[in-house]
Design an enzyme around this catalytic site. Structure first.
Site, short mmCIF file in Angstrom:
data_model
loop_
_atom_site.label_atom_id
_atom_site.label_comp_id
_atom_site.label_asym_id
_atom_site.label_seq_id
_atom_site.Cartn_x
_atom_site.Cartn_y
_atom_site.Cartn_z
N ASN A 50 -0.51 0.71 6.69
CA ASN A 50 -1.20 0.04 5.58
C ASN A 50 -1.61 -1.34 6.11
OD1 ASN A 50 -2.02 -1.26 3.27
ND2 ASN A 50 0.02 -1.38 2.35
N TRP A 51 -2.89 -1.46 6.42
CA TRP A 51 -3.35 -2.70 7.06
C TRP A 51 -3.48 -3.86 6.07
CZ3 TRP A 51 -7.86 -0.51 10.63
CH2 TRP A 51 -7.28 0.15 11.71
N LYS A 52 -3.38 -3.56 4.78
CA LYS A 52 -3.53 -4.62 3.75
C LYS A 52 -4.83 -5.39 4.00
CE LYS A 52 1.42 -4.58 3.23
NZ LYS A 52 2.59 -5.22 2.66
N HIS A 56 0.15 0.73 -4.95
CA HIS A 56 0.97 -0.08 -4.04
C HIS A 56 1.57 -1.25 -4.81
CE1 HIS A 56 2.02 -2.94 -0.89
NE2 HIS A 56 2.20 -1.88 -0.13
N GLU A 97 1.80 -4.28 -4.27
CA GLU A 97 0.95 -5.49 -4.38
C GLU A 97 -0.13 -5.29 -5.43
OE1 GLU A 97 0.24 -5.71 -0.16
OE2 GLU A 97 2.36 -6.18 0.07
N GLU A 112 8.73 2.65 -1.79
CA GLU A 112 8.80 1.34 -1.16
C GLU A 112 9.52 0.38 -2.08
OE1 GLU A 112 5.33 0.79 1.90
OE2 GLU A 112 4.62 0.28 -0.09
N GLY A 153 7.72 -6.56 3.55
CA GLY A 153 7.34 -7.80 4.23
C GLY A 153 8.46 -8.83 4.28
N SER A 212 9.44 -3.00 5.50
CA SER A 212 10.01 -3.55 6.74
C SER A 212 10.39 -2.49 7.77
CB SER A 212 11.21 -4.46 6.42
OG SER A 212 10.76 -5.61 5.70
N GLY A 227 3.48 -1.63 6.91
CA GLY A 227 2.53 -2.74 6.81
C GLY A 227 2.47 -3.52 8.10
N GLY A 228 3.22 -4.64 8.15
CA GLY A 228 3.14 -5.57 9.27
C GLY A 228 3.18 -4.94 10.65
P1 PGA Z 1 5.85 -3.96 5.46
O1 PGA Z 1 4.85 -3.42 4.30
O2 PGA Z 1 6.00 -2.83 6.44
O3 PGA Z 1 5.13 -5.13 6.06
O4 PGA Z 1 7.12 -4.32 4.80
C1 PGA Z 1 4.93 -2.11 3.84
C2 PGA Z 1 3.89 -1.88 2.76
O5 PGA Z 1 3.65 -2.79 1.95
O6 PGA Z 1 3.29 -0.79 2.67
#
Ligand code: PGA
Length: 250
Positions: A9-11, A96, A98, A167, A173, A211, A232-233
């Site tokens: 997930n590149w956000k 998601h 966010e 999640e 994050g 994470s 994500g990250g």
């Molecule tokens: P993260 O994000 O791996 O940076 O914790 C995961 C996500 O939000 O899908």
């Protein structure tokens, strides 16, 4: 056996140029394996670039991070399912955390988006997960149950195409993650609910996210009920992404 899904997930990172640069560093080292798929949830403006770059590459899928449920209209800033599909997306992330917590998206909207994605031929990946306060209040399973409730009434044949990502919000994050055993417990509850909803629960993929890093990926996918990872990250760096998608299932 269903393939593991490793979804990045590149956000709000990697526009078309950055996406191309990432893939130029990732794809030459990518070795498709029969037991896993690699998905990229790219920003809307990068979907076409990623789709073009992975054309013909085995077991790679491109998705969009959000869609609107209406087919078209006066919805400034939104992307329809048909537009995403036209750009090359075959999947859509829905709900998601966010989207829910930063943009105020509701369960009702997540349900509409899942249905719109299914109707338009995209695979929806519905994200669920509790906040820290909800976990500490012992409400994790209730919250996840409510969020999954939006799938009520979807016919079994369509449910079979839905993927779920668990999640925990407090793990996204933050560098904190659920232990593989804790995550697996929630996954088992999700699978039981998918069965109640009439879905082919054992065949449905439930991913863990929050994470995920190269050093915890193998322990997570080693759990029986964890069918993949939403990252994500660590999906933004070609080297760490390569290590994650190659995680042994042990
Ligand atoms: P993260 O994000 O791996 O940076 O914790 C995961 C996500 O939000 O899908």
């Amino acid at each position: 056996m269903k393939p593991l899904i490793f979804a990045g997930n590149w956000k709000m990172h990697l526009g078309p140029g950055g996406a191309r640069g990432f893939l130029d560093r990732f794809l030459p080292h990518y070795r498709p394996a029969t037991d896993r798929e690699v998905w990229f949830f790219a920003p809307a403006v990068s979907v076409a670039t990623v789709a073009a770059a992975v054309t013909g590459v085995t077991a790679v899928r491109v998705g969009i991070q959000n869609v609107h449920w209406e087919p078209k209209g006066a919805f400034t800033g939104e992307t329809s399912v048909a537009m995403a599909a036209e750009a090359g997306a075959t999947a859509a992330l829905v709900g998601h955390s966010e989207r829910r917590h930063v943009f105020g998206e509701t369960d009702r909207e997540a349900g509409l988006k899942v249905r719109a994605a299914l109707a338009g031929g995209l695979i929806p990946m519905l994200c669920v997960g509790e906040t820290l306060a909800e976990r500490e209040g012992g409400r994790t399973l209730d919250v996840v149950r409510r969020q999954l409730g939006v799938l009520q009434g979807i016919p079994a044949a369509d449910l079979a195409r839905v993927r779920i990502a668990y999640e925990p919000v407090w793990a996204i994050g933050t560098g904190r993650n659920a232990t593989p055993e804790d995550a697996a417990q929630v996954h088992a509850a999700i699978r039981a609910q998918l069965a109640e909803l009439g879905g082919p629960a054992d065949a449905m993929s439930i991913l863990y996210g929050g994470s995920v890093k190269p050093d915890n990926a193998a322990a997570l996918v080693g759990q029986a009920d964890i069918d993949g990872l939403l990252v994500g990250g660590a999906s933004l760096d070609p080297e760490s992404w390569r290590a994650i998608v190659g995680a042994a299932r042990n």
